[in-house]
Design a protein around this motif. Structure first.
Motif, PDB file in Angstrom:
ATOM      1  N   ILE A  27       0.843  -1.202   0.000  1.00  0.00           N
ATOM      2  CA  ILE A  27       0.000   0.000   0.000  1.00  0.00           C
ATOM      3  C   ILE A  27       0.874   1.246   0.000  1.00  0.00           C
ATOM      4  CG2 ILE A  27      -1.737   1.305   1.289  1.00  0.00           C
ATOM      5  CD1 ILE A  27      -2.713  -1.395   2.427  1.00  0.00           C
ATOM      6  N   LYS A  28       0.568   2.154  -0.928  1.00  0.00           N
ATOM      7  CA  LYS A  28       1.296   3.428  -1.004  1.00  0.00           C
ATOM      8  C   LYS A  28       0.642   4.455  -0.075  1.00  0.00           C
ATOM      9  CE  LYS A  28       2.233   2.524  -5.837  1.00  0.00           C
ATOM     10  NZ  LYS A  28       1.476   2.559  -7.060  1.00  0.00           N
ATOM     11  N   ASP A  29       1.435   5.433   0.339  1.00  0.00           N
ATOM     12  CA  ASP A  29       0.932   6.486   1.223  1.00  0.00           C
ATOM     13  C   ASP A  29      -0.218   7.269   0.599  1.00  0.00           C
ATOM     14  OD1 ASP A  29       2.793   5.775   3.139  1.00  0.00           O
ATOM     15  OD2 ASP A  29       4.209   7.360   2.595  1.00  0.00           O
ATOM     16  N   THR A  30      -0.222   7.376  -0.718  1.00  0.00           N
ATOM     17  CA  THR A  30      -1.220   8.197  -1.409  1.00  0.00           C
ATOM     18  C   THR A  30      -2.532   7.462  -1.666  1.00  0.00           C
ATOM     19  OG1 THR A  30      -0.254   7.509  -3.516  1.00  0.00           O
ATOM     20  CG2 THR A  30       0.527   9.601  -2.560  1.00  0.00           C
ATOM     21  N   GLN A  31      -2.573   6.163  -1.391  1.00  0.00           N
ATOM     22  CA  GLN A  31      -3.777   5.392  -1.699  1.00  0.00           C
ATOM     23  C   GLN A  31      -4.810   5.502  -0.576  1.00  0.00           C
ATOM     24  OE1 GLN A  31      -1.557   1.701  -2.533  1.00  0.00           O
ATOM     25  NE2 GLN A  31      -2.491   1.731  -4.568  1.00  0.00           N
ATOM     26  N   TYR A  32      -6.074   5.483  -0.986  1.00  0.00           N
ATOM     27  CA  TYR A  32      -7.198   5.468  -0.045  1.00  0.00           C
ATOM     28  C   TYR A  32      -7.497   4.004   0.260  1.00  0.00           C
ATOM     29  CZ  TYR A  32     -11.661   6.660   2.106  1.00  0.00           C
ATOM     30  OH  TYR A  32     -12.695   6.822   3.000  1.00  0.00           O
ATOM     31  N   VAL A  33      -7.485   3.629   1.539  1.00  0.00           N
ATOM     32  CA  VAL A  33      -7.593   2.231   1.926  1.00  0.00           C
ATOM     33  C   VAL A  33      -8.944   1.946   2.575  1.00  0.00           C
ATOM     34  CG1 VAL A  33      -6.591   0.396   3.354  1.00  0.00           C
ATOM     35  CG2 VAL A  33      -5.103   2.081   2.246  1.00  0.00           C
ATOM     36  N   ILE A  34      -9.626   0.937   2.026  1.00  0.00           N
ATOM     37  CA  ILE A  34     -10.887   0.451   2.573  1.00  0.00           C
ATOM     38  C   ILE A  34     -10.655  -0.987   3.021  1.00  0.00           C
ATOM     39  CG2 ILE A  34     -13.300  -0.111   2.093  1.00  0.00           C
ATOM     40  CD1 ILE A  34     -13.255   2.083  -0.064  1.00  0.00           C
ATOM     41  N   THR A  35     -10.771  -1.217   4.326  1.00  0.00           N
ATOM     42  CA  THR A  35     -10.602  -2.563   4.854  1.00  0.00           C
ATOM     43  C   THR A  35     -11.964  -3.217   5.033  1.00  0.00           C
ATOM     44  OG1 THR A  35     -10.461  -1.545   7.050  1.00  0.00           O
ATOM     45  CG2 THR A  35      -8.396  -2.251   6.042  1.00  0.00           C
ATOM     46  N   LEU A  36     -12.019  -4.510   4.751  1.00  0.00           N
ATOM     47  CA  LEU A  36     -13.228  -5.274   4.993  1.00  0.00           C
ATOM     48  C   LEU A  36     -13.124  -5.870   6.385  1.00  0.00           C
ATOM     49  CD1 LEU A  36     -13.386  -4.786   1.971  1.00  0.00           C
ATOM     50  CD2 LEU A  36     -14.314  -7.071   1.718  1.00  0.00           C
ATOM     51  N   GLY A  72     -13.645   9.452  -6.277  1.00  0.00           N
ATOM     52  CA  GLY A  72     -13.130   9.900  -7.564  1.00  0.00           C
ATOM     53  C   GLY A  72     -13.261  11.396  -7.758  1.00  0.00           C
ATOM     54  N   ILE A  73     -14.398  11.938  -7.343  1.00  0.00           N
ATOM     55  CA  ILE A  73     -14.659  13.372  -7.490  1.00  0.00           C
ATOM     56  C   ILE A  73     -13.687  14.195  -6.651  1.00  0.00           C
ATOM     57  CG2 ILE A  73     -16.341  15.197  -6.944  1.00  0.00           C
ATOM     58  CD1 ILE A  73     -18.535  13.166  -7.773  1.00  0.00           C
ATOM     59  N   THR A  74     -13.332  13.683  -5.464  1.00  0.00           N
ATOM     60  CA  THR A  74     -12.457  14.432  -4.558  1.00  0.00           C
ATOM     61  C   THR A  74     -10.976  14.134  -4.772  1.00  0.00           C
ATOM     62  OG1 THR A  74     -12.718  12.748  -2.827  1.00  0.00           O
ATOM     63  CG2 THR A  74     -14.241  14.631  -2.771  1.00  0.00           C
ATOM     64  N   GLY A  75     -10.667  13.466  -5.882  1.00  0.00           N
ATOM     65  CA  GLY A  75      -9.264  13.253  -6.238  1.00  0.00           C
ATOM     66  C   GLY A  75      -8.616  12.029  -5.619  1.00  0.00           C
ATOM     67  N   LYS A  76      -9.413  11.201  -4.966  1.00  0.00           N
ATOM     68  CA  LYS A  76      -8.872   9.963  -4.386  1.00  0.00           C
ATOM     69  C   LYS A  76      -9.188   8.822  -5.344  1.00  0.00           C
ATOM     70  CE  LYS A  76      -9.513  11.680   0.274  1.00  0.00           C
ATOM     71  NZ  LYS A  76     -10.383  12.820   0.117  1.00  0.00           N
ATOM     72  N   SER A  77      -8.494   8.822  -6.476  1.00  0.00           N
ATOM     73  CA  SER A  77      -8.820   7.879  -7.543  1.00  0.00           C
ATOM     74  C   SER A  77      -7.923   6.645  -7.548  1.00  0.00           C
ATOM     75  CB  SER A  77      -8.745   8.581  -8.894  1.00  0.00           C
ATOM     76  OG  SER A  77      -7.452   9.099  -9.090  1.00  0.00           O
ATOM     77  N   ASP A  78      -7.208   6.426  -6.461  1.00  0.00           N
ATOM     78  CA  ASP A  78      -6.377   5.230  -6.309  1.00  0.00           C
ATOM     79  C   ASP A  78      -6.799   4.571  -4.998  1.00  0.00           C
ATOM     80  OD1 ASP A  78      -4.461   3.266  -6.451  1.00  0.00           O
ATOM     81  OD2 ASP A  78      -2.752   4.643  -6.540  1.00  0.00           O
ATOM     82  N   VAL A  79      -7.682   3.592  -5.108  1.00  0.00           N
ATOM     83  CA  VAL A  79      -8.329   2.990  -3.946  1.00  0.00           C
ATOM     84  C   VAL A  79      -7.856   1.552  -3.771  1.00  0.00           C
ATOM     85  CG1 VAL A  79     -10.562   2.357  -2.930  1.00  0.00           C
ATOM     86  CG2 VAL A  79     -10.361   4.450  -4.278  1.00  0.00           C
ATOM     87  N   VAL A  80      -7.616   1.180  -2.516  1.00  0.00           N
ATOM     88  CA  VAL A  80      -7.215  -0.184  -2.185  1.00  0.00           C
ATOM     89  C   VAL A  80      -8.252  -0.784  -1.239  1.00  0.00           C
ATOM     90  CG1 VAL A  80      -5.464  -1.646  -1.104  1.00  0.00           C
ATOM     91  CG2 VAL A  80      -4.766   0.381  -2.367  1.00  0.00           C
ATOM     92  N   PHE A  81      -8.771  -1.935  -1.619  1.00  0.00           N
ATOM     93  CA  PHE A  81      -9.619  -2.725  -0.731  1.00  0.00           C
ATOM     94  C   PHE A  81      -8.740  -3.824  -0.144  1.00  0.00           C
ATOM     95  CE2 PHE A  81     -12.739  -0.858  -3.538  1.00  0.00           C
ATOM     96  CZ  PHE A  81     -13.840  -0.631  -2.737  1.00  0.00           C
ATOM     97  N   VAL A  82      -8.884  -4.086   1.163  1.00  0.00           N
ATOM     98  CA  VAL A  82      -8.064  -5.097   1.822  1.00  0.00           C
ATOM     99  C   VAL A  82      -8.969  -6.170   2.431  1.00  0.00           C
ATOM    100  CG1 VAL A  82      -6.360  -5.566   3.628  1.00  0.00           C
ATOM    101  CG2 VAL A  82      -6.266  -3.402   2.359  1.00  0.00           C
ATOM    102  N   ILE A  83      -8.680  -7.418   2.058  1.00  0.00           N
ATOM    103  CA  ILE A  83      -9.374  -8.573   2.628  1.00  0.00           C
ATOM    104  C   ILE A  83      -8.351  -9.381   3.416  1.00  0.00           C
ATOM    105  CG2 ILE A  83     -10.688 -10.677   2.154  1.00  0.00           C
ATOM    106  CD1 ILE A  83     -11.480  -9.441  -0.557  1.00  0.00           C
ATOM    107  N   GLY A  84      -8.586  -9.543   4.695  1.00  0.00           N
ATOM    108  CA  GLY A  84      -7.667 -10.272   5.549  1.00  0.00           C
ATOM    109  C   GLY A  84      -7.779 -11.772   5.379  1.00  0.00           C
ATOM    110  N   GLY A  85      -6.978 -12.471   6.133  1.00  0.00           N
ATOM    111  CA  GLY A  85      -6.959 -13.926   6.091  1.00  0.00           C
ATOM    112  C   GLY A  85      -7.896 -14.522   7.127  1.00  0.00           C
ATOM    113  N   SER A  86      -7.632 -15.759   7.473  1.00  0.00           N
ATOM    114  CA  SER A  86      -8.498 -16.523   8.376  1.00  0.00           C
ATOM    115  C   SER A  86      -8.660 -15.884   9.748  1.00  0.00           C
ATOM    116  CB  SER A  86      -7.925 -17.926   8.568  1.00  0.00           C
ATOM    117  OG  SER A  86      -7.822 -18.589   7.342  1.00  0.00           O
TER     118      SER A  86
END
Length: 158
Positions: free
Chosen positions: A66-75, A95-109
């Motif tokens: 994950i980069k510092d500039t990315q918006y992170v959404i954790t599940l 996207g409208i607010t300029g956060k167009s690099d989004v990361v979704f994170v899915i954890g393990g068990s």
């Protein structure tokens, strides 16, 4: 928009891979999608100390992608429960607010480490129930696809 899904574990079952490939293909019209798989850490005994060590290792591996500039959404089970329409609105607003690099994170068990949760910009829950992380990937991709159909005001089954 660029969407990355960082997830723990490999998808072994063909039916999951087929579903993932179908949604990747569909999403290609809307986003630049990247899926990064992190190896899941093996735990010999179901001892809290070993589980915590495994979660920390997985967490460090996740954070390294994950980069510092990315918006992170954790599940997360304790994340916010929202509708498909609200997810679409959230993605559109990012996207409208300029956060167009989004990361979704899915954890393990065993879930996500505290470090990953602290890095998260938004904790999202799909249910109070627990799902296999392979199935959650399919559900997440379907919901991202549905979000773009809603954003574009295109017809999609309900």
């Amino acid at each position: 928009m660029k969407v990355t899904i960082v997830c723990v574990g490999k998808v072994k079952e063909k039916f999951y891979r087929d579903a993932l490939n179908e949604y990747k293909k569909r999403l290609g019209a809307y986003i630049n999608l990247n899926i990064i798989e992190i190896n899941d850490e093996k735990v010999n005994n179901e001892v809290d100390a070993e589980i915590n060590i495994a979660m920390e290792k997985e967490g460090n591996n996740i954070l390294s992608k994950i980069k510092d500039t990315q918006y992170v959404i954790t599940l997360e089970i304790l994340g916010e429960l929202i509708s498909s329409e609200k997810l679409a609105s959230k993605i559109e607003n990012l996207g409208i607010t300029g956060k167009s690099d989004v990361v979704f994170v899915i954890g393990g068990s065993y879930g996500l480490s505290d470090k990953v949760k602290q890095r998260s910009n938004y904790a999202l829950s799909f249910s109070k129930m627990t799902f296999p992380h392979q199935l959650m990937r399919v559900v997440l991709l379907e919901q991202i696809y549905r979000a773009y159909k809603i954003i574009k005001r295109e017809k999609y089954h309900k």
